[in-house]
Design a protein around this motif. Structure first.
Motif, PDB file in Angstrom:
ATOM      1  N   GLN A  89     -15.770  15.892  94.642  1.00 37.85           N
ATOM      2  CA  GLN A  89     -15.797  16.848  95.737  1.00 37.85           C
ATOM      3  C   GLN A  89     -14.564  16.732  96.632  1.00 37.85           C
ATOM      4  O   GLN A  89     -14.046  17.714  97.139  1.00 37.85           O
ATOM      5  N   HIS A  90     -14.087  15.510  96.821  1.00 32.59           N
ATOM      6  CA  HIS A  90     -12.947  15.291  97.714  1.00 32.59           C
ATOM      7  C   HIS A  90     -11.648  15.315  96.914  1.00 32.59           C
ATOM      8  O   HIS A  90     -11.551  14.700  95.853  1.00 32.59           O
ATOM      9  N   MET A  91     -10.623  16.003  97.444  1.00 28.84           N
ATOM     10  CA  MET A  91      -9.442  16.326  96.655  1.00 28.84           C
ATOM     11  C   MET A  91      -8.183  15.567  97.067  1.00 28.84           C
ATOM     12  O   MET A  91      -7.101  15.860  96.565  1.00 28.84           O
ATOM     13  N   THR A  92      -8.288  14.612  97.992  1.00 24.60           N
ATOM     14  CA  THR A  92      -7.130  13.810  98.372  1.00 24.60           C
ATOM     15  C   THR A  92      -7.495  12.332  98.298  1.00 24.60           C
ATOM     16  O   THR A  92      -8.667  11.959  98.425  1.00 24.60           O
ATOM     17  N   GLN A  93      -6.476  11.495  98.096  1.00 22.29           N
ATOM     18  CA  GLN A  93      -6.709  10.056  98.063  1.00 22.29           C
ATOM     19  C   GLN A  93      -7.317   9.575  99.369  1.00 22.29           C
ATOM     20  O   GLN A  93      -8.173   8.684  99.387  1.00 22.29           O
ATOM     21  N   ARG A  94      -6.904  10.168 100.480  1.00 22.14           N
ATOM     22  CA  ARG A  94      -7.395   9.753 101.795  1.00 22.14           C
ATOM     23  C   ARG A  94      -8.898   9.956 101.920  1.00 22.14           C
ATOM     24  O   ARG A  94      -9.608   9.134 102.509  1.00 22.14           O
ATOM     25  N   ASP A  95      -9.406  11.049 101.359  1.00 23.82           N
ATOM     26  CA  ASP A  95     -10.823  11.383 101.505  1.00 23.82           C
ATOM     27  C   ASP A  95     -11.686  10.886 100.345  1.00 23.82           C
ATOM     28  O   ASP A  95     -12.916  10.950 100.424  1.00 23.82           O
ATOM     29  N   PHE A  96     -11.074  10.422  99.291  1.00 24.62           N
ATOM     30  CA  PHE A  96     -11.794   9.973  98.099  1.00 24.62           C
ATOM     31  C   PHE A  96     -12.734   8.834  98.471  1.00 24.62           C
ATOM     32  O   PHE A  96     -12.318   7.825  99.051  1.00 24.62           O
ATOM     33  N   THR A  97     -14.010   8.984  98.147  1.00 28.21           N
ATOM     34  CA  THR A  97     -15.013   8.022  98.604  1.00 28.21           C
ATOM     35  C   THR A  97     -15.217   6.884  97.604  1.00 28.21           C
ATOM     36  O   THR A  97     -14.833   6.978  96.438  1.00 28.21           O
ATOM     37  N   VAL A  98     -15.835   5.822  98.090  1.00 28.73           N
ATOM     38  CA  VAL A  98     -16.172   4.692  97.222  1.00 28.73           C
ATOM     39  C   VAL A  98     -17.105   5.140  96.108  1.00 28.73           C
ATOM     40  O   VAL A  98     -16.981   4.699  94.957  1.00 28.73           O
TER      41      VAL A  98
END
Length: 401
Positions: A89-98
């Motif tokens: 769902q998240h498209m950037t390394q910053r927002d990529f979840t565990v």
């Protein structure tokens, strides 16, 4: 011989230089008989304006339905290489979840077991990459690290690595000094851009990715000075990972009043850009290991004016003009230099744009330098080295057993 590349950033991301480099490298390996595939997540350097699903669809990948499993895997084909993408769902390394990292990791473990590669190739130092290297080692898979970013400062990223590739001698030397590594320099793997039939004639001095580390503040001053002293210079900015407006806002320098500047957005195909380029400006202030654009320009006979940083000088060779960047900018990339710092650059551009004999000399040198970058000169050695590595790893596993 089978090779799996894996990373969090989508391998089909056209805004990520490392992804483009890896994708091209895999294509060349596959043409030489190595079976290659990749696994990555739905993560991009610069996601598009659309939804998560729209960004994934823009890669050209299609959904893959696996029996008994949720439909989260997509597949894109590039030449003979299969690129698998785990929907996240998240498209950037910053927002990529565990949780998303764990999902990708589980997928990668299944692929190690089902695809059974002889080689795992990757870059990155997150938990995902470190854990995957360890699991590959446990399975007797040779592990190879693609080391081109200068930011690695902890040895733990390389704990389970059997071999290291890098793209330039400059980066090999950087990590020899830092960690004592003896990386193998494999060079750049570039497909020559193809100019479209309706391409405009070369007229621009082109600057790609107007970010601080790429020297955008120096570029601002070059445009200003050229507007006043070199009317022959027309500039083209390609806003790939970064936008010029961000630099204008931060520095207070508004280039919109200069008619000698044209801007274009992220390009999926750079053929039209290079066809319209007369001179390439590469103003990197950091250790830019192996900027692809410098070699792509060579393939089109485009002279390059570059900074003496990272791998730029060795890539362009005598086909480029190398200038030391202002020392204060190397320490502080966002520093706005005095306009006088742009004088050496504008004078070199003056020579290339107004003296056809000088221009043609560098143009011919560019074509000659491009031939020295021919992957056919390097692939046999690289593939033979990988085959030897696989044999050594299998022998090591046999001894342990």
């Amino acid at each position: 011989m089978k090779l799996l590349f894996s990373a969090i950033n989508c391998t089909l991301d056209t805004s990520n230089g490392a992804a483009i480099s890896i994708r091209t490298f895999l294509n060349f390996l596959s043409r030489y008989g190595v079976e290659c595939r990749s696994l990555s997540a739905n993560v991009y350097d610069r996601p598009g304006q659309g939804s998560t699903l729209q960004n994934l669809m823009s890669t050209g990948a299609l959904p893959v339905q696996e029996p008994g499993l949720p439909q989260t895997l997509w597949l894109g084909i590039d030449g003979e290489v299969q690129h698998y993408i785990e929907y996240t769902q998240h498209m950037t390394q910053r927002d990529f979840t565990v949780e998303e990292e764990q999902t990708l990791y589980n997928r990668a473990l299944r692929m190690l077991d089902t695809y059974q590669p002889d080689i795992l190739l990757l870059y990155g130092s997150r938990r995902y990459e470190r854990s995957l290297l360890r699991k590959a080692r446990e399975r007797g898979i040779a592990t190879v690290f693609y080391l081109v970013h200068p930011g690695y400062r902890k040895l733990e990223a390389f704990t389970h690595v059997d071999h290291i590739f890098t793209d330039t001698e400059a980066t090999r030397q950087l990590f020899a000094d830092r960690f004592g590594f003896n990386c193998e320099v494999i060079g750049k793997f570039i497909d020559k851009p193809v100019a479209p039939a309706n391409a405009r004639p070369p007229e621009y001095v082109t600057f790609i990715n107007p970010s601080s580390e790429k020297g955008v503040t120096l570029f601002l001053r070059i445009v200003e000075l050229a507007a006043a002293t070199l009317p022959e210079a027309k500039f083209l900015v390609v806003e790939s990972r970064s936008k010029l407006s961000d630099a204008e806002q931060r520095t207070g320098i508004d280039l919109s009043r200069y008619p000698n500047l044209t801007r274009v957005g992220l390009q999926k195909d750079m053929g039209a850009v290079f066809a319209a380029t007369k001179v390439l400006l590469a103003l990197s202030l950091w250790h830019d290991s192996g900027p692809r654009v410098s070699v792509e320009a060579l393939s089109m006979g485009i002279p390059a004016v570059v900074t003496n940083r990272g791998g730029l000088p060795e890539l362009v060779g005598n086909a480029g003009i190398v200038i030391d960047p202002p020392a204060p900018l190397v320490k502080d990339h966002w520093l706005v230099p005095p306009r006088t710092d742009a004088i050496p650059w504008v004078e070199v551009l003056r020579s290339l744009l107004t003296d056809n004999e000088v221009y043609q000399q560098y143009r011919q040198a560019s074509f000659e330098r491009w031939r020295e970058h021919d992957p056919a000169l390097r692939l046999p050695r690289i593939v033979a080295g990988l085959e030897e590595l696989v044999r050594d790893v299998k022998a090591r596993a046999t001894v342990k057993a």
